[in-house]
Design a protein around this motif. Structure first.
Motif, PDB file in Angstrom:
ATOM      1  N   VAL A 278     -82.743  -9.305   4.401  1.00 38.66           N
ATOM      2  CA  VAL A 278     -81.929  -9.786   5.514  1.00 38.66           C
ATOM      3  C   VAL A 278     -82.205  -8.959   6.767  1.00 38.66           C
ATOM      4  O   VAL A 278     -82.437  -7.745   6.696  1.00 38.66           O
ATOM      5  N   ASN A 279     -82.158  -9.639   7.915  1.00 35.71           N
ATOM      6  CA  ASN A 279     -82.359  -9.018   9.230  1.00 35.71           C
ATOM      7  C   ASN A 279     -83.738  -8.382   9.343  1.00 35.71           C
ATOM      8  O   ASN A 279     -83.889  -7.219   9.729  1.00 35.71           O
ATOM      9  N   ILE A 280     -84.742  -9.177   9.015  1.00 34.81           N
ATOM     10  CA  ILE A 280     -86.135  -8.741   9.114  1.00 34.81           C
ATOM     11  C   ILE A 280     -86.733  -9.330  10.397  1.00 34.81           C
ATOM     12  O   ILE A 280     -86.590 -10.523  10.668  1.00 34.81           O
ATOM     13  N   GLY A 281     -87.403  -8.510  11.169  1.00 32.68           N
ATOM     14  CA  GLY A 281     -88.011  -8.976  12.404  1.00 32.68           C
ATOM     15  C   GLY A 281     -89.026 -10.073  12.158  1.00 32.68           C
ATOM     16  O   GLY A 281     -89.810 -10.012  11.213  1.00 32.68           O
ATOM     17  N   THR A 282     -89.006 -11.087  13.014  1.00 27.25           N
ATOM     18  CA  THR A 282     -89.921 -12.205  12.863  1.00 27.25           C
ATOM     19  C   THR A 282     -90.400 -12.629  14.240  1.00 27.25           C
ATOM     20  O   THR A 282     -89.915 -12.145  15.263  1.00 27.25           O
ATOM     21  N   LYS A 283     -91.347 -13.543  14.279  1.00 30.86           N
ATOM     22  CA  LYS A 283     -91.953 -14.049  15.505  1.00 30.86           C
ATOM     23  C   LYS A 283     -92.556 -12.895  16.317  1.00 30.86           C
ATOM     24  O   LYS A 283     -91.932 -12.318  17.209  1.00 30.86           O
ATOM     25  N   ALA A 284     -93.786 -12.570  15.986  1.00 29.65           N
ATOM     26  CA  ALA A 284     -94.509 -11.490  16.648  1.00 29.65           C
ATOM     27  C   ALA A 284     -95.948 -11.929  16.884  1.00 29.65           C
ATOM     28  O   ALA A 284     -96.422 -12.913  16.319  1.00 29.65           O
ATOM     29  N   THR A 285     -96.634 -11.188  17.762  1.00 28.31           N
ATOM     30  CA  THR A 285     -98.033 -11.466  18.087  1.00 28.31           C
ATOM     31  C   THR A 285     -98.914 -10.349  17.565  1.00 28.31           C
ATOM     32  O   THR A 285     -98.635  -9.167  17.794  1.00 28.31           O
ATOM     33  N   ALA A 286     -99.968 -10.711  16.863  1.00 25.66           N
ATOM     34  CA  ALA A 286    -100.930  -9.747  16.327  1.00 25.66           C
ATOM     35  C   ALA A 286    -102.185  -9.760  17.182  1.00 25.66           C
ATOM     36  O   ALA A 286    -102.738 -10.825  17.478  1.00 25.66           O
ATOM     37  N   SER A 287    -102.642  -8.580  17.590  1.00 28.15           N
ATOM     38  CA  SER A 287    -103.846  -8.461  18.418  1.00 28.15           C
ATOM     39  C   SER A 287    -104.686  -7.288  17.930  1.00 28.15           C
ATOM     40  O   SER A 287    -104.165  -6.344  17.334  1.00 28.15           O
ATOM     41  N   ARG A 288    -105.970  -7.359  18.216  1.00 27.01           N
ATOM     42  CA  ARG A 288    -106.857  -6.251  17.858  1.00 27.01           C
ATOM     43  C   ARG A 288    -106.486  -5.032  18.685  1.00 27.01           C
ATOM     44  O   ARG A 288    -106.324  -5.095  19.894  1.00 27.01           O
ATOM     45  N   SER A 289    -106.344  -3.903  18.001  1.00 30.40           N
ATOM     46  CA  SER A 289    -105.916  -2.676  18.651  1.00 30.40           C
ATOM     47  C   SER A 289    -106.978  -2.163  19.613  1.00 30.40           C
ATOM     48  O   SER A 289    -108.181  -2.296  19.379  1.00 30.40           O
ATOM     49  N   ASN A 290    -106.516  -1.561  20.716  1.00 30.79           N
ATOM     50  CA  ASN A 290    -107.448  -0.931  21.662  1.00 30.79           C
ATOM     51  C   ASN A 290    -108.136   0.281  21.057  1.00 30.79           C
ATOM     52  O   ASN A 290    -109.138   0.764  21.578  1.00 30.79           O
ATOM     53  N   GLU A 291    -107.583   0.783  19.950  1.00 29.64           N
ATOM     54  CA  GLU A 291    -108.168   1.930  19.281  1.00 29.64           C
ATOM     55  C   GLU A 291    -109.274   1.532  18.309  1.00 29.64           C
ATOM     56  O   GLU A 291    -109.896   2.392  17.693  1.00 29.64           O
ATOM     57  N   SER A 292    -109.502   0.229  18.148  1.00 30.47           N
ATOM     58  CA  SER A 292    -110.537  -0.217  17.228  1.00 30.47           C
ATOM     59  C   SER A 292    -111.919   0.195  17.709  1.00 30.47           C
ATOM     60  O   SER A 292    -112.208   0.165  18.910  1.00 30.47           O
TER      61      SER A 292
ATOM     62  N   SER B 136     -96.854  -6.946  18.022  1.00 38.52           N
ATOM     63  CA  SER B 136     -95.864  -6.803  19.092  1.00 38.52           C
ATOM     64  C   SER B 136     -94.785  -7.862  18.902  1.00 38.52           C
ATOM     65  O   SER B 136     -95.098  -9.062  18.898  1.00 38.52           O
ATOM     66  N   PRO B 137     -93.522  -7.459  18.736  1.00 42.27           N
ATOM     67  CA  PRO B 137     -92.463  -8.451  18.533  1.00 42.27           C
ATOM     68  C   PRO B 137     -92.281  -9.335  19.760  1.00 42.27           C
ATOM     69  O   PRO B 137     -92.410  -8.883  20.905  1.00 42.27           O
ATOM     70  N   CYS B 138     -91.997 -10.598  19.518  1.00 40.37           N
ATOM     71  CA  CYS B 138     -91.708 -11.548  20.590  1.00 40.37           C
ATOM     72  C   CYS B 138     -90.185 -11.676  20.702  1.00 40.37           C
ATOM     73  O   CYS B 138     -89.574 -12.563  20.120  1.00 40.37           O
ATOM     74  N   GLY B 139     -89.580 -10.740  21.404  1.00 36.28           N
ATOM     75  CA  GLY B 139     -88.128 -10.717  21.505  1.00 36.28           C
ATOM     76  C   GLY B 139     -87.520  -9.952  20.340  1.00 36.28           C
ATOM     77  O   GLY B 139     -88.195  -9.191  19.633  1.00 36.28           O
ATOM     78  N   SER B 140     -86.231 -10.161  20.122  1.00 32.69           N
ATOM     79  CA  SER B 140     -85.510  -9.420  19.079  1.00 32.69           C
ATOM     80  C   SER B 140     -85.033 -10.334  17.965  1.00 32.69           C
ATOM     81  O   SER B 140     -83.986 -10.114  17.359  1.00 32.69           O
ATOM     82  N   THR B 141     -85.774 -11.399  17.688  1.00 37.83           N
ATOM     83  CA  THR B 141     -85.361 -12.354  16.660  1.00 37.83           C
ATOM     84  C   THR B 141     -85.504 -11.748  15.268  1.00 37.83           C
ATOM     85  O   THR B 141     -86.394 -10.920  15.021  1.00 37.83           O
ATOM     86  N   SER B 142     -84.627 -12.145  14.362  1.00 36.55           N
ATOM     87  CA  SER B 142     -84.688 -11.691  12.981  1.00 36.55           C
ATOM     88  C   SER B 142     -84.487 -12.879  12.056  1.00 36.55           C
ATOM     89  O   SER B 142     -84.032 -13.950  12.475  1.00 36.55           O
ATOM     90  N   ALA B 143     -84.834 -12.696  10.792  1.00 44.61           N
ATOM     91  CA  ALA B 143     -84.779 -13.794   9.832  1.00 44.61           C
ATOM     92  C   ALA B 143     -84.425 -13.248   8.459  1.00 44.61           C
ATOM     93  O   ALA B 143     -84.383 -12.026   8.239  1.00 44.61           O
ATOM     94  N   VAL B 144     -84.177 -14.167   7.523  1.00 41.90           N
ATOM     95  CA  VAL B 144     -83.899 -13.841   6.130  1.00 41.90           C
ATOM     96  C   VAL B 144     -85.014 -14.439   5.282  1.00 41.90           C
ATOM     97  O   VAL B 144     -85.415 -15.585   5.485  1.00 41.90           O
ATOM     98  N   TYR B 145     -85.517 -13.662   4.321  1.00 44.46           N
ATOM     99  CA  TYR B 145     -86.587 -14.128   3.440  1.00 44.46           C
ATOM    100  C   TYR B 145     -86.189 -13.900   1.993  1.00 44.46           C
ATOM    101  O   TYR B 145     -85.651 -12.840   1.649  1.00 44.46           O
ATOM    102  N   GLY B 146     -86.435 -14.877   1.144  1.00 45.57           N
ATOM    103  CA  GLY B 146     -86.132 -14.696  -0.263  1.00 45.57           C
ATOM    104  C   GLY B 146     -85.899 -15.999  -0.981  1.00 45.57           C
ATOM    105  O   GLY B 146     -86.277 -17.072  -0.497  1.00 45.57           O
TER     106      GLY B 146
ATOM    107  N   SER C 115    -105.877 -12.831  19.479  1.00 44.67           N
ATOM    108  CA  SER C 115    -104.452 -12.658  19.245  1.00 44.67           C
ATOM    109  C   SER C 115    -103.884 -13.858  18.507  1.00 44.67           C
ATOM    110  O   SER C 115    -104.178 -15.006  18.845  1.00 44.67           O
ATOM    111  N   LEU C 116    -103.083 -13.567  17.492  1.00 48.07           N
ATOM    112  CA  LEU C 116    -102.310 -14.584  16.784  1.00 48.07           C
ATOM    113  C   LEU C 116    -100.944 -14.619  17.437  1.00 48.07           C
ATOM    114  O   LEU C 116    -100.166 -13.675  17.323  1.00 48.07           O
ATOM    115  N   GLU C 117    -100.655 -15.713  18.148  1.00 49.72           N
ATOM    116  CA  GLU C 117     -99.486 -15.764  19.018  1.00 49.72           C
ATOM    117  C   GLU C 117     -98.241 -16.254  18.276  1.00 49.72           C
ATOM    118  O   GLU C 117     -98.280 -17.234  17.537  1.00 49.72           O
ATOM    119  N   ASN C 118     -97.114 -15.528  18.505  1.00 52.14           N
ATOM    120  CA  ASN C 118     -95.790 -15.971  18.052  1.00 52.14           C
ATOM    121  C   ASN C 118     -95.775 -16.374  16.569  1.00 52.14           C
ATOM    122  O   ASN C 118     -95.217 -17.408  16.204  1.00 52.14           O
TER     123      ASN C 118
END
Length: 415
Positions: free
Chosen positions: A188-202, A212-222, A120-123
């Protein structure tokens, strides 16, 4: 007590003790472990080819909670070959039949947790500006000793982010000659700070990734553009992949896969939208219409130019340095390892220059404290969500997988 020792070439020795103290055996080691790599497509964001990645390996014969046989060691490219090796020799243990290998690049700056079944790649949070964003790639491979060519483990890396490209063109079919200039573009208002993990369906050797999002944080990119972009009939990119000049202000966005919720066109709304800092003019031949004096018109030689946007109370006189904010809501589902191309049609026969964004905007990455233009904000809350000209911007989205280009050598020219 009879003892037998064979030198070990890895830092943490794998030692098994017998039930009695009569004998202690150190497990024999097989040949050295190295890696050969491939990746689905090059993303040369930092200007360098793949030089290194981190590796974990777990024995498949024991509990999934066991300690790793290789614990986050860095494998580096050997010269100009496609072989990657550790800084010291690590040998395959002779009594282990199967090893699960995990790898991730970049090798530094990422927080990783792991087991034999998943990594898992955390946060994770992408950098705000395109030039600083990383192309994160991961690989998983279950290898049976003797089932590879020697002990060179083949690792196929997959991109685990979504690549977002935004471009715009001046729409065709308008009766008057309009000019659209853009000085900045943001998501604008793009979800950020999430954890990536290998799917159980793999499957046994699949590297399917879930986010999986870590909370409801959002960010601006550009980015804010040093030089304005004047739109033409062909789509001009705001964010594009520039392999040979990654320091340019135009670069692709590498963001967390997610389902976007489109902005609801209200001041308090939190949905996603593309925000443009732009200016719209219309140039006509001849003198001013009916000889009228309009403060938003600038006479020229044999023609005159209207400042169409910013206007409508947001600006009081023609000023070539005046720019305003316009936006278009987006609600796309971004998936892992796919490219999303947004092509905005601005000021076409059935499209205008977008709608007014909220009066209060979040902090925009790259926007200088003292820009070289005059920024006219949304005039008042009553304008929020309304078209800045005739119609909203129309756009289309195309989606592609990251696939090998024709001249791509997957064994050498990696990130």
């Amino acid at each position: 007590m009879n003892k037998k020792f064979i030198p070990l070439a890895f830092a943490a020795s794998l030692i098994f003790a017998a039930c009695s103290d009569d004998q202690t055996d150190v497990v024999n080691n097989g040949p050295e472990i190295t890696f050969r790599t491939s990746v689905s497509r090059a993303q040369n964001i930092d200007g360098n080819n793949l030089k290194s990645f981190k590796v974990w390996a777990f024995a498949n014969e024991v509990s999934s909670n066991n300690a790793p046989f290789i614990d986050g060691l860095v494998a580096e490219r050997e010269g100009t070959t496609d072989v990657f090796k550790f800084d010291h020799n690590i040998f395959w243990p002779s009594d282990i039949t199967t090893l699960n290998f995990w790898a991730i690049s970049p090798a530094e700056g990422l927080t990783v947790t792991h087991s034999s079944a998943t990594m898992s790649l955390e946060n994770y949070e992408p950098a705000a500006t395109p030039e600083d964003q990383l192309d994160v790639i991961t690989a998983f491979k279950q290898v049976t000793r003797g089932g590879t060519a020697g002990t060179s483990v083949p690792l196929t890396f997959n991109h685990i982010l979504s690549q977002i490209l935004v471009s715009a063109k001046a729409g065709a079919g308008v009766e008057e000659t309009r000019s659209v200039k853009v000085k900045g573009a943001w998501l604008v208002n793009i979800g950020t700070k999430a954890t990536a993990s290998r799917s159980n369906e793999s499957g046994a050797n699949e590297n399917k990734i879930d986010w999986s999002p870590c909370g409801s944080t959002s960010a601006v990119y550009g980015s804010y553009f040093t030089n304005e972009i004047t739109l033409g009939k062909n789509a001009l990119p705001f964010f594009e992949f520039k392999k040979d000049n990654v320091s340019a202000y135009k670069s692709n966005l590498l963001l967390i896969p997610q389902q976007l919720t489109a902005w609801d066109k209200t001041e308090a709304g939190s949905g996603a939208y593309i925000l443009l800092l732009c200016r719209v003019e219309a140039t006509h031949t001849g003198a001013l219409h009916n000889g009228a004096s309009d403060p938003m018109v600038q006479p020229g030689t044999g023609n005159h130019t209207h400042q169409l946007f910013p206007h409508d109370g947001a600006a009081t006189s023609f000023d070539p340095k005046a720019y305003g904010y316009a936006c278009v809501p987006i609600g796309t589902n971004w998936e892992t390892g796919k490219i999303y191309r947004y092509i905005l049609d601005i000021c076409g026969k059935n499209s205008g220059a977008g709608i007014y964004p909220p009066v209060t905007l979040p902090t925009l990455p790259g926007l200088p404290d003292t820009p070289d233009i005059i920024i006219i904000p949304t005039p008042n809350p009553d304008k929020v969500g309304e078209p800045v000209l005739d119609y909203p911007i129309t756009f289309k989205v195309t989606v592609n997988d990251w696939t090998d280009p024709e001249d791509w050598n997957s064994g050498v020219d990696l990130q």
